[in-house]
Scaffold this active site. Structure first.
Site, short mmCIF file in Angstrom:
data_model
loop_
_atom_site.label_atom_id
_atom_site.label_comp_id
_atom_site.label_asym_id
_atom_site.label_seq_id
_atom_site.Cartn_x
_atom_site.Cartn_y
_atom_site.Cartn_z
N LYS A 15 0.63 -1.81 -0.60
CA LYS A 15 -0.25 -0.10 -0.12
C LYS A 15 0.76 1.49 0.40
O LYS A 15 1.44 1.86 1.13
CB LYS A 15 -0.61 -0.31 1.54
N LYS A 31 5.85 2.30 8.22
CA LYS A 31 4.38 2.59 9.07
C LYS A 31 3.30 2.15 9.14
O LYS A 31 2.81 2.21 10.24
CB LYS A 31 3.99 4.13 7.72
N LYS A 49 4.86 1.77 -3.28
CA LYS A 49 4.99 3.44 -3.62
C LYS A 49 4.99 3.25 -5.16
O LYS A 49 5.53 2.37 -6.06
CB LYS A 49 5.68 4.26 -3.01
N THR A 109 -3.63 13.01 7.31
CA THR A 109 -2.46 13.42 7.04
C THR A 109 -2.07 14.07 8.03
O THR A 109 -1.13 14.08 9.41
CB THR A 109 -1.69 13.55 6.15
N ASN A 152 -1.49 19.69 0.41
CA ASN A 152 -3.02 18.91 1.53
C ASN A 152 -2.75 18.81 2.36
O ASN A 152 -3.29 18.64 3.56
CB ASN A 152 -3.26 17.69 0.47
N SER A 175 -6.53 5.62 5.08
CA SER A 175 -6.50 5.02 3.90
C SER A 175 -6.62 3.29 3.92
O SER A 175 -7.59 2.66 3.45
CB SER A 175 -5.04 4.46 2.82
N1 GLU Z 1 1.09 8.97 0.09
C1 GLU Z 1 0.85 8.60 1.78
C2 GLU Z 1 1.65 8.14 2.19
O1 GLU Z 1 2.66 8.35 1.75
C3 GLU Z 1 -0.62 8.14 1.50
C4 GLU Z 1 -0.81 6.58 1.36
C5 GLU Z 1 -2.00 5.78 1.52
O2 GLU Z 1 -2.67 6.30 1.48
O3 GLU Z 1 -1.90 4.31 0.92
O4 GLU Z 1 1.78 8.08 2.91
#
Ligand code: GLU
Length: 434
Positions: free
Chosen positions: A82, A106, A118, A202, A233, A361
């Site tokens: 994810k 994370k 990613k 976030t 954002n 998410s």
């Molecule tokens: N792009 C965000 C991050 O770097 C969210 C990733 C997501 O929601 O899967 O954590």
């Protein structure tokens, strides 16, 4: 808030250090400090899968431009991989890999049943028309179709992508599959099965982490000041929620320039001003501020919310803050980190600080899978519970081992991953399940 979701993440770039080397160093240190087998480092340092795709787009003038995109899937031992998709001219394989490793960490720290992924496309979306951007988004996701899906790998927004882009991508994927599959990505528009609270998640998470850090340092937030780099954002939502806690945001910069007001910027008014399509630098109820000056502001809290490699050996010496809250991914270089540590700054590391996005998410995906939707209040409550627990786990590790928050966060994440690797029989050795 009207139109806020249309605003892309801020765009302040300086790639003077390879993020993959940085994350490798930190992983190696954690494996050593946890006295784990070195093979664990060799498993963690590489994604399980890395895909490069070619994305031909017919431009408005009739020419075909063939863009390059990537998707890195780092670890799938807890569930689907994810992580977001970024559109940026500096995207490269090492950056995408590093960002996918950070996503694994994370999820591990927040105990989410997900792995890290990613994606990125080498493009400056500001140079594309709406039609070109839509075609790029659709073609990219088409190329990823064999390797993504709600049980495989779940994309989301990242730098310069937003719910609008997610809507196009989901539509393209659904058309290929022949039915509606909202759980194939997150950060979607609400009408398509997006989650309440995702857009703000976030920033809300960053605020929660600053609040918890202030408790540790015995700081009164209503008497505290903030400097913020990046007003996309994440930056704008962080400012909004800190403002609600009576924190004074006194300096902000983004790709357009910057503003400062020593008495505090009126954040709700600024957000309205930007929602009307104006840029930050044009806001005239504050003085202009350069990015260099931002680092020198006498603030209590410094928040990088833009790109990698912003707090460096050159900028870190100017930071006067007691707390640095890393809303961006990888904003601090190892040299910058060393300088902050020498000054005894309390750093809330990126892999904890900005994990609110992936947490909501996760909630979005859960709602899609059960086709039943929660109200915003319930989402925010669950987010707070997860993030405060994650913060406390990292803080306990810091206190127990007498180390810094960043190292503690890596150790909590690596330990969690290693338990699963052991339970799966990938590696032998001492049982970490207790
Ligand atoms: N792009 C965000 C991050 O770097 C969210 C990733 C997501 O929601 O899967 O954590």
């Amino acid at each position: 808030m009207p139109d806020q979701h249309e605003k892309a993440e801020a765009d302040i770039t300086s790639h003077d250090k390879n993020p993959l080397e940085i994350v490798h160093e930190l992983l190696k240190d954690s494996v050593d400090d946890l006295k784990l087998d070195e093979n664990i480092y060799h498993i963690l340092k590489k994604p399980i899968r890395m895909l490069e795709v070619s994305i031909p787009v017919r431009m408005d003038n009739g020419d075909i431009h063939n863009y390059t995109g990537y998707r890195s899937q780092h670890l799938d031992i807890f569930g689907p991989t994810k992580g977001g998709i970024r559109f940026h001219p500096d995207v490269n394989t090492d950056e995408v890999k590093a960002l996918s490793i950070w996503m694994s960490l994370k999820s591990a720290i927040l105990n989410l049943p997900l792995g890290g992924g990613k994606g990125g496309v080498i493009v400056d979306p500001a140079e594309l028309s709406d039609r070109e951007l839509e075609e790029l988004s659709r073609t990219y996701i088409r190329k990823l179709t064999p390797v993504i899906g709600p049980q495989k790998d779940i994309p989301a927004p990242d730098v310069n992508t937003n719910p609008r882009v997610m809507g196009w991508m989901m539509d393209e994927y659904d058309q290929l599959r022949g039915y509606n599959i909202p759980g194939m990505l997150t950060g979607k528009p609400l009408i398509l099965g997006g989650s309440e609270g995702r857009l703000a998640a976030t920033g809300r998470g960053v605020m929660l982490m600053v609040r918890e850090a202030a408790k540790v340092l015995d700081m009164d937030l209503s008497q505290s000041t903030v400097a913020l780099q990046g007003f996309g954002n994440v930056g704008s939502m962080t400012a909004k929620y800190l403002h609600e806690l009576d924190v004074n945001v006194i300096g902000i910069t983004d790709a357009s320039g910057g503003i400062t007001n020593e008495n505090g910027i009126d954040i709700p008014e600024l957000l309205d001003f930007l929602a009307e399509g104006n840029s930050l630098a044009d806001y005239d109820k504050a003085e202009p501020l350069t990015n260099e000056e931002l680092f020198k502001l006498p603030v209590d809290i410094f928040i990088p919310a833009a790109m990698e490699n912003q707090i460096t050996k050159d900028t870190a010496p100017h930071i006067q803050a007691k707390i640095v809250a890393e809303a961006a991914n990888g904003p601090t270089t190892p040299e910058g980190n060393k300088i902050l540590e020498e000054k005894d700054v309390f750093i809330i590391p990126d892999i904890l600080c900005n994990a609110g996005g992936v947490t909501v998410s996760y909630f979005e995906w859960v709602q899609n899978e059960m086709n039943f939707y929660w109200k915003e209040e319930a989402i925010n409550e669950k987010l707070e519970e997860r993030m405060v627990e994650g913060f406390n786990n990292v803080l306990d590790m810091r206190n127990k081992e007498n180390i810094r928050m960043r190292k503690a966060a890596y150790m909590v994440g690596v330990k969690h991953i290693v338990k699963a690797l052991k339970a799966r029989g990938w590696i032998k050795g001492e049982d970490l399940s207790q």
